[in-house]
Design a protein around this motif. Structure first.
Motif, mmCIF file in Angstrom:
data_model
loop_
_atom_site.group_PDB
_atom_site.id
_atom_site.type_symbol
_atom_site.label_atom_id
_atom_site.label_comp_id
_atom_site.label_asym_id
_atom_site.label_seq_id
_atom_site.Cartn_x
_atom_site.Cartn_y
_atom_site.Cartn_z
ATOM 1 N N GLY A 1 66.663 -5.927 20.059
ATOM 2 C CA GLY A 1 65.681 -5.136 19.329
ATOM 3 C C GLY A 1 65.692 -3.677 19.732
ATOM 4 N N SER B 1 69.120 -2.239 18.254
ATOM 5 C CA SER B 1 69.334 -2.277 16.809
ATOM 6 C C SER B 1 68.541 -1.198 16.071
ATOM 7 C CB SER B 1 68.964 -3.651 16.263
ATOM 8 O OG SER B 1 67.600 -3.938 16.518
ATOM 9 N N ARG B 2 67.392 -0.789 16.625
ATOM 10 C CA ARG B 2 66.612 0.225 15.904
ATOM 11 C C ARG B 2 67.270 1.596 15.946
ATOM 12 N NH1 ARG B 2 61.291 1.454 19.697
ATOM 13 N NH2 ARG B 2 62.381 1.778 21.669
ATOM 14 N N TYR B 3 68.222 1.794 16.888
ATOM 15 C CA TYR B 3 68.903 3.085 16.979
ATOM 16 C C TYR B 3 70.245 3.095 16.249
ATOM 17 C CZ TYR B 3 65.582 4.256 20.705
ATOM 18 O OH TYR B 3 64.447 4.522 21.430
#
Length: 604
Positions: free
Chosen positions: A44, A47-49
């Motif tokens: 998590g 993956s957001r970057y």
């Protein structure tokens, strides 16, 4: 007495092994939960970057800079933009490189360890992005000496790759959360070198032998810059399917090891659980078992001591048994009398059940007649229209005959005949629908039942200005396709009730569609009737099939239609339920057993 040492040996050694396995299995389940949480947290966080480099590369200022890398004003603007984005996203660093690996703009341009002017062409993430691919890499920064995870994306202007943008993410926050917990967590690279850990003393240690080949791969990418790599003194072992690892440090401990490889990050997350508590629990259990055996031996001695007393008790029990047998004979006679009474009650219950079935049939008939009453106005209109048209055609035919226009008069007579056929069809379907059914269950064709239903409800649909869309979803080749186990007239009554309710629900609304569809699920056929009305409130969903329960106004319904329909479908061996469609409106679901074609031919 020689058996006692053997029993103690089996308990201590064999039982100890079984207890250890059992507690180890339980510990493995707990550790696997911790492993899943750690993997989810890492995935998590990263993956957001991942999509950000590609998004930043589309900025006009970045594209202008990569086309004109020597323009100082463009460099200054890009540096400020990257710094603002870096502060906003709370990332570690963002920087832009030309295709030769030179850094021309960076978010840390004003820091002592600025990346501007540095060349990172040796990094695998740069080489992969320069070929036009999105890339990932984790390493110790050679300039900043800070660990991080790198996302790289090509900068494309037009159809050409002109440079590379890199987004570095700080992973210290995740590593900090691992410290002081029940489990030891660390992340290792493909060469077995620990890159992240909640135990700082293990950082940059190898859990695999640091042979020449592994060291060459690590030095080629300069993954860990100038950090000193050292082996971690471990001894591996297994217990059944569980992997164990003993770390021989000053505080030597044995751990249960669970690992999960993350292919997108190219690293392995490891969770270590100290087995000291597991083995302690196993030892405690063995001590408890030994104490239990000692108590069991004491109980056995007491049992032997009391054995003599039991003989006397047995004699008393024989006498008591004789007395009991005498009482049983008396009670048997009483039970025979009770059985006769029960048989009489069963006969009465069967008679009552027959009367209930007759009452239910009468109730079903009443519901149909009530439905016909509610549709009477619309049906009257449906019959009056052809009557009025027939009257007009008859009058005009007489006039045409007087004018000797016989062919046109004959056409009017033909039209009058067609109108009479139409009224007869409506009357026939109403007569069949109103007739009290005494039919047996058997194969029923859905298309025929639906066609007969349309003849009855067409007037109500026309009054409500509703559009009934039918999708039978037939599947050629399936056994029993389109045939259900039911009664034709009663199934028709169920469909009339539900479709009429749907027409009531959508009357006056903007969307006045009603959908009737079928689905095939193995030996089941499911009919779905869905409207676009307000749906069924959650507060009355559990009561909607109760007798005399209705949401309509006074005089607009008896509250029997859905209750009767529910019991009819239940008699067929199926089920009737209602839910609200996600896009709005009520959705009734009728599930019936499919009937095979052979049964239908036999019935015919």
């Amino acid at each position: 007495m020689c058996i006692v040492p053997l029993v103690l040996y089996a308990v201590i050694f064999q039982g100890g092994a079984l207890a250890t396995r059992s507690y180890m299995d339980e510990a493995s389940l707990q550790a696997s939960s911790a492993l899943r949480l750690a993997v989810s947290a890492l995935s998590g966080h990263l993956s957001r970057y991942e999509p950000l480099p590609a998004l930043i590369s589309d900025h006009d200022g970045i594209e202008d800079l990569i086309v004109h890398p020597d323009d100082q004003s463009l460099r200054d603007a890009a540096n400020i933009y990257l710094k603002d984005i870096n502060n906003l996203l709370e990332s570690s660093d963002i920087y832009v490189m030309t295709l030769d690996g030179n850094t021309i703009a960076a978010s840390n341009y004003d820091q002592p360890a600025s990346f501007v002017g540095e060349n990172f062409s040796y990094r695998p993430y740069f080489q992969e992005a320069a070929r036009g691919n999105q890339s990932r890499f984790y390493a110790l920064g050679t300039t900043s000496l800070k660990r991080g995870y790198y996302f790289a994306s090509p900068i494309t202007v037009g159809d050409r790759i002109r440079g590379v943008i890199v987004f570095k993410v700080d992973i210290d926050s995740i590593e900090t959360s691992w410290r002081g917990g029940e489990y030891k967590i660390f992340v290792s690279d493909p060469e077995g070198i620990i890159f992240m850990t909640g135990s700082p003393e293990w950082l940059y240690s190898g859990i695999l032998p640091l042979n020449r080949e592994r060291l060459q791969k690590t030095h080629a990418s300069r993954r860990y810059a100038e950090a000193v790599l050292k082996p971690l003194p471990i001894v591996r072992n297994t217990l059944d399917d569980h992997e164990l690892m003993t770390i021989n440090t000053a505080d030597s401990r044995e751990y249960l090891v669970l690992s999960h490889y993350m292919p997108e990050a190219d690293w392995t997350v490891n969770v270590l659980m100290d087995t000291a508590s597991v083995r302690s629990q196993a030892r405690t259990m063995i001590v408890a078992v030994v104490l239990f055996l000692c108590l069991a031996g004491l109980a056995l001695a007491i049992f032997l001591q009391r054995r003599a007393r039991l003989a006397e008790r047995m004699r008393m029990q024989i006498e008591a048994r004789a007395e009991l047998e005498h009482r049983v004979e008396e009670r048997t006679a009483d039970l025979a009398l009770v059985n006769r009474r029960i048989e009489e009650e069963i006969a009465e219950r069967r008679l009552t059940e027959q009367e209930l079935r007759k009452t239910q049939a009468d109730l079903i008939q009443a519901g149909k007649l009530a439905g016909l009453g509610q549709m009477s106005a619309a049906l009257s209109h449906e019959l009056n229209q052809p009557l009025a048209a027939a009257k007009t055609y008859a009058d005009s035919a007489a006039m045409l005959i007087d004018l000797e226009r016989v062919p046109e008069a004959r056409d009017n007579v033909r039209r009058i005949s067609g109108l009479i056929d139409r009224m007869a069809s409506i009357s026939r379907h109403l007569r069949n629908f109103a007739r009290k059914p005494n039919e047996k269950l058997g194969p029923v064709a859905l298309d025929a039942v639906i066609a007969d239903t349309l003849e009855i409800v067409s007037a109500r649909l026309k009054t409500a200005d509703a559009d009934l869309e039918i999708d039978l979803g037939g599947k050629a080749g399936l056994v029993g396709a389109g045939l259900v186990k039911a009664g034709s007239v009663r199934l028709q009554q169920v469909l009339v009730n539900i479709i009429t309710n749907a027409a009531d629900a959508i009357e006056g609304l903007a969307d006045r569609r009603i959908h009737l569809s079928t689905e095939y699920h193995g030996e089941k056929i499911i009919l779905t009737i869905r409207d676009h009305g307000p749906g069924v409130p959650a507060a009355i969903t559990d009561r909607i099939f109760d007798p005399f329960f209705t949401t309509k106004g006074v005089g607009k319904g008896l509250g029997l239609g859905l209750s009767i329909s529910y019991n009819i479908v239940k008699d067929f061996g199926g089920s009737l339920s209602v839910t609200n469609h996600p896009e709005g409106g009520a959705m009734f679901r009728i599930e019936l057993e499919a009937a095979n074609a052979t049964a239908r031919e036999a019935a015919e």
